[in-house]
Design a protein around this motif. Structure first.
Motif, PDB file in Angstrom:
ATOM      1  N   ASP A 191       0.836  -1.196   0.000  1.00 49.17           N
ATOM      2  CA  ASP A 191       0.000   0.000   0.000  1.00 49.17           C
ATOM      3  C   ASP A 191       0.871   1.246   0.000  1.00 49.17           C
ATOM      4  O   ASP A 191       2.095   1.190   0.171  1.00 49.17           O
ATOM      5  CB  ASP A 191      -0.970   0.002   1.179  1.00 49.17           C
ATOM      6  N   ALA A 192       0.246   2.393  -0.200  1.00 44.55           N
ATOM      7  CA  ALA A 192       0.981   3.635  -0.457  1.00 44.55           C
ATOM      8  C   ALA A 192       1.930   4.003   0.682  1.00 44.55           C
ATOM      9  O   ALA A 192       3.082   4.388   0.438  1.00 44.55           O
ATOM     10  CB  ALA A 192       0.000   4.776  -0.716  1.00 44.55           C
ATOM     11  N   ARG A 195       4.909   1.763   0.749  1.00 44.08           N
ATOM     12  CA  ARG A 195       5.765   2.024  -0.419  1.00 44.08           C
ATOM     13  C   ARG A 195       6.773   3.127  -0.120  1.00 44.08           C
ATOM     14  O   ARG A 195       7.958   3.001  -0.413  1.00 44.08           O
ATOM     15  CB  ARG A 195       4.915   2.427  -1.621  1.00 44.08           C
TER      16      ARG A 195
END
Length: 297
Positions: A191-192, A195
């Motif tokens: 997920d962001a 990341r």
């Protein structure tokens, strides 16, 4: 291994596959077509290899890691062809060139606790003389990737998150202190928030521990975030290369321009140009789509 410069030199590599899906091309499909580039450890840097799925990026990663011998061309390390190294030289290469793969779920054996990935490396490369010393090194490496040892050690893979699994693999990299990291789409399943943490760790490894990274991705925004140099791939060839700021600010190749135009604009009134994967492949089969593939070596 010789004492020459610790560079990875990819020289005119071509990888050809054969399978039923490539009948229209004479039964052969060229996944990588005469590609050359260098990765340097002095100074350490990050090189992003960017392209759509099927462009040949992962094939190049496997070739560099010694997992797949190219049909033509060579990969040299410290001036020697990696496919002609002695057993001792190859052991050095394996330690100094470490992979981080895409799937955080498939890299662990579900029957063993995650500790095993560390102890296997310690035993293989003789990184500690006592268990206490080994445990201290493991804990140091976990802290280096923002993991608390008590949260992950002695747990099975299914008991930790995908982001934790990927950071454990980075901790293993930290443990080995390699010259190069070959990271093949390492954040595509995260997920962001995770990341960004992962990318920051790669940058930290470059700055603190002098590790160079080949960062393979289909995402131009992450390539821009990590900076360094960029290689843009299309249909097995590098179509553009250079400093990431220069290439993404002033792209010269039509494929790079189209990739940039496909990035969504954070403006609800601006129309997104949905062009990324249209008409670029020209019906060429992807290596990952070929059933019953045979490698031509």
């Amino acid at each position: 291994m010789t004492t020459s410069s610790c560079n990875i030199e990819v020289q005119n590599i071509t990888q050809v596959f054969r399978g039923p899906a490539a009948r229209s091309a004479g039964g052969k499909f060229t996944a990588v077509d005469d590609v050359s580039f260098n990765l340097t450890s002095d100074p350490p840097g990050i090189t992003s290899l960017v392209g759509q799925s099927g462009s040949g990026k992962s094939t190049i990663a496997r070739i560099i890691l010694g997992l797949q011998k190219p049909t033509q061309g060579s990969v040299t390390y410290r001036g020697k062809d990696i496919y002609r190294l002695s057993r001792q030289e190859y052991d050095v290469y394996r330690r100094e060139v470490q992979p981080v793969f895409q799937d955080p779920y498939g890299i662990f054996n579900p029957f063993y606790r995650v500790d095993r990935v560390f102890w296997t490396a310690i035993k293989k490369f003789q990184l500690a003389s006592t268990r206490q010393q080994g445990l201290a090194r493991i804990e140091e490496s976990l802290h280096a990737v923002d993991l608390r040892p008590e949260d992950v050690l002695n747990r099975y893979p299914h008991q930790i998150s995908g982001g934790q699994r990927q950071r454990i693999m980075l901790a293993r990299v930290h443990l080995l202190q390699p010259k190069f990291i070959i990271a093949d789409e390492p954040i595509s399943m995260l997920d962001a928030a995770v990341r960004v943490l992962f990318l920051n760790i790669l940058l930290d490894f470059q700055q603190k521990y002098c590790m160079s990274t080949l960062f393979i991705t289909h995402d131009l925004s992450t390539a821009y975030y990590v900076g360094g140099n960029i290689l843009v791939m299309s249909q097995g060839q590098i179509v553009e290369r250079g400093n990431v700021d220069d290439v993404l600010t002033h792209p010269t190749h039509a494929y790079t321009q189209m990739l940039l135009s496909s990035i969504p604009v954070p403006d609800p009134d601006a129309r997104w140009q949905e062009k990324a994967d249209v008409a670029l492949v020209e019906d060429a089969p992807s290596a990952v789509e070929l059933p019953d593939i045979e490698v031509l070596g």
